[in-house]
Scaffold this active site. Structure first.
Site: not given
Ligand code: GAR
Length: 217
Positions: A176, A111, A14
Site C-alpha cells: 500500500e 483498499h 496514518g
C-alpha cells in the site's frame, strides 16, 4: 509545473499518509499535501501531519447532526485548502453520493483487498476464511458504491497456509505504502486517467514487476 494539491483524509494511524508525506518531501515529487483531515480527533495521523508542518484538521463526525452536514464541513475545508485530489488513506466513513460525485475522478482510495473481491471491512479475515491463495491491495478512483471505481494499481501477495489476519495485513501494508505515491505521481503527471470504468495510461511503459501492476520506476 505547479504541484498537484492533495487533501488526505484519514481515520487512524496514518501509515499510508506517512508514505505520501515522505514522497512529497522529495522536491521532484509532482504533488504536495495541503491539508490532512481526520474524522477522529485523536487519530495518530494528525500528529504525523503536524510534525511534517501540514495543516491537520479534525472534523469529528459525531459533532454533526447527519452525514451531509459533516461532509459539507469536509468539503469546505478541502476547498479552503484549494485541494485538487482527495486521497482517502484509511478513511473509515462511508461518503454520500453527492460528495463522491462532487469529487468525481478527483478522489482516490486505498483498499486492502484485490477489488472487486472483499469490499468493506475485515478484508483479511474474510480472505483467509475463504481459503484464497492470493490477496493484496487496490488503489482506485472513488465511485458512489462502496469500494468501487476505476482501478489504478494493484499488488498481490501470497496467502500462506498458516496466515493470520495480522500477518496478512503486515504483508500487504508495505505494498500500500509503495503504491500510493506511485499512483499519485501518475495522476499528477497526467499519465493515468479515467476512461469509462477503467483507468488508461498515457506515455508510460506499463509493465508488471513481480505482482505489482502497473509497475513504474
Ligand atoms: C489500510 O490498510 C487501508 O488500506 C485500510 O485501512 C488501513 C489504514 O492504515 N483502508 C480501508 O480499509 C478502507 N476501506 P493507515 O491508517 O496506517 O494508513
Amino acid at each position: 509545473m505547479a504541484k498537484l494539491r492533495l487533501g488526505v483524509m484519514i481515520s487512524g494511524g496514518g501509515t499510508n499518509l506517512q508514505s505520501l508525506i515522505d514522497a512529497c518531501a522529495d522536491t521532484d515529487f509532482p504533488a504536495e499535501i495541503t491539508v490532512v483531515i481526520s474524522n477522529r480527533p485523536l487519530a495518530k495521523g494528525l500528529e504525523r501531519a503536524t510534525l511534517a508542518g501540514i495543516d491537520a484538521v479534525a472534523i469529528d463526525h459525531k459533532e454533526y447532526e447527519d452525514r451531509e452536514l459533516f461532509e459539507d464541513a469536509v468539503n469546505m475545508c478541502l476547498k479552503e485548502h484549494r485541494v485538487q485530489l482527495v486521497c482517502l488513506a484509511g478513511f473509515m466513513r462511508i461518503l454520500n453520493t453527492s460528495f463522491v460525485n462532487r469529487w468525481k475522478d478527483r478522489m482516490v482510495n486505498i483498499h486492502p483487498s484485490l477489488l472487486p473481491s472483499y469490499k468493506g471491512l475485515h478484508t483479511h479475515a474474510r480472505a483467509i476464511e475463504d481459503g484464497v491463495r492470493f490477496a493484496g491491495c487496490t488503489l482506485h478512483f472513488v465511485r458512489p458504491d462502496l469500494d468501487n471505481g476505476p482501478i489504478i494499481m494493484q499488488a498481490v501477495v501470497p496467502v500462506d497456509i498458516d496466515e493470520t489476519e495480522e500477518s496478512l495485513a503486515a504483508k500487504i501494508l508495505p505494498y500500500e505504502h509503495k503504491m500510493y505515491p506511485q499512483a499519485v505521481r501518475l495522476i499528477a503527471e497526467r499519465k493515468a486517467r479515467v476512461s469509462g470504468n477503467r483507468v488508461v495510461f498515457d506515455d508510460i511503459n506499463v509493465g508488471t514487476e513481480g505482482l505489482v501492476s502497473p509497475f513504474i520506476e
